[in-house]
Scaffold this motif. Structure first.
Motif: not given
Length: 362
Positions: A110-128
């Motif tokens: 239950k720990i929130h996250v902020m990442v630097e752009k972009p969200l992920a390198t692959t669409l499968s990672d982004a959807k997960e």
């Protein structure tokens, strides 16, 4: 009556004290060049840095020395740090490919996250990541510098008010002279030039801005197709990735041209939006050029910076986690826009490799 007054007073004082509690933030990774932001916020008290996860001891030693940090706040095991410190949020400053691992560790806790752009390198990672955030009810924000720009916000406002009409063409230009040329750290250079860790070179590093901005301007609409062309103008420096990328997004009635480059003569992040009624050009964060009527001359406006907390990613993260700010569905920081942005980038990489237009599936 006096008892009721004292009760209300105590409640107000307690509420005020609670509202002023700083966000307990942990950092995951020190290799991303933007991590220095968090160590240079000594004038703000809305976020408290409680710990840092990093396995590169040389990098840890460098930051301990640079910012006079206590070595006890550093951890080489992410899970152990999260379990011991129980931060409210984690800010990821490692390779883009590692964002999925950070969210996998944080979401069940239950720990929130902020990442630097972009969200992920692959669409499968982004959807997960999106699925994990929804399942565990956490916020996952993606930080883009261009989300701090008042000029971009003004353009969005003009669109919403109908003053530009319908979008017909958008040009987004982002980049600089190149990572080596501007002197990034060796660790950040290693990430940016690794096709596994970064996804691509300039195509991802700076193409992501246009993917994010156009999806935001289009209220989350996905393009029909993506066409990309990449180039290695400096193969002696950037051996494994592109240093020049042009991406074309096609919509039913609009087109977006994204130019991400490590070959600009100077650093730039600007955007041109042309509608069927007028146009607006974000020259920089606080300069806006507009022409809203054909029979009137172009106007240039100097804008004030975005107000707090929208002028600082950590302040915004604290506000979102505390609930004092609720992001709109298609906000630049939010998951819907950034999952689509990753889909665009993945299609662009496929297009560049195959030298063919990639049609996005419904």
């Amino acid at each position: 009556m006096r008892f009721q007054f004292l009760f209300v007073l105590i409640f107000l004082i307690s509420s005020s004290t609670f509202a002023q509690q700083p966000l307990k933030l942990a950092v995951a990774g020190l290799s991303h060049g933007h991590v220095d932001w968090i160590f240079n916020r000594k004038d703000k008290n809305d976020v408290k840095l409680v710990g840092v996860y990093e396995t590169n001891q040389e990098l840890v030693d460098r930051y301990v020395e640079r910012y006079k940090l206590d070595k006890s706040m550093f951890y080489t095991d992410l899970g152990a740090m999260l379990d011991k410190l129980k931060p409210d949020a984690v800010s990821a400053f490692g390779a883009i490919s590692e964002h999925i691992d950070i969210v996998r560790a944080c979401a069940p806790r239950k720990i929130h996250v902020m990442v630097e752009k972009p969200l992920a390198t692959t669409l499968s990672d982004a959807k997960e990541i999106e699925n994990l955030a929804e399942k565990h009810k956490i916020h996952v924000l993606t930080n883009f510098e261009t989300s701090w720009y008042e000029s971009n916000q003004q353009i969005k406002g003009l669109l919403s008010a109908g003053q530009l009409g319908e979008i017909r063409k958008v040009m987004v230009n982002d980049g600089h002279q190149g990572p080596k040329e501007i002197g990034v750290s060796k660790e950040f250079f290693e990430i940016l030039t690794d096709p596994t860790k970064n996804g691509a070179g300039a195509l991802v590093d700076f193409g992501c801005y246009g993917a994010n901005l156009m999806t935001w301007l289009m209220d989350g609409e996905r393009p029909l197709s993506v066409t990309a062309v990449i180039q290695q103008n400096k193969p002696d420096i950037y051996k494994n990735v592109d240093d020049e990328a042009t991406i074309i997004l096609q919509y039913p009635k609009a087109q977006c041209v994204i130019q991400g480059s490590w070959n600009w003569t100077y650093s730039r992040k600007d955007m041109e939006v042309y509608g069927n009624k007028g146009y607006a050009i974000a020259v920089d964060a606080t300069t806006l050029r507009t022409r809203l009527q054909e029979n009137k001359a172009e106007e240039t406006k100097k804008l004030s910076p975005r107000p707090a907390p929208f002028n600082d990613p950590f302040s915004l993260l604290a506000a979102v986690v505390s609930g004092s700010i609720k992001l709109e569905k298609n906000d630049q920081y939010g998951l819907p826009v950034n999952v689509t942005a990753v889909e665009i980038l993945e299609a662009a990489m496929k297009s560049a490799k195959s030298r063919q237009t990639v049609v996005l599936k419904n």
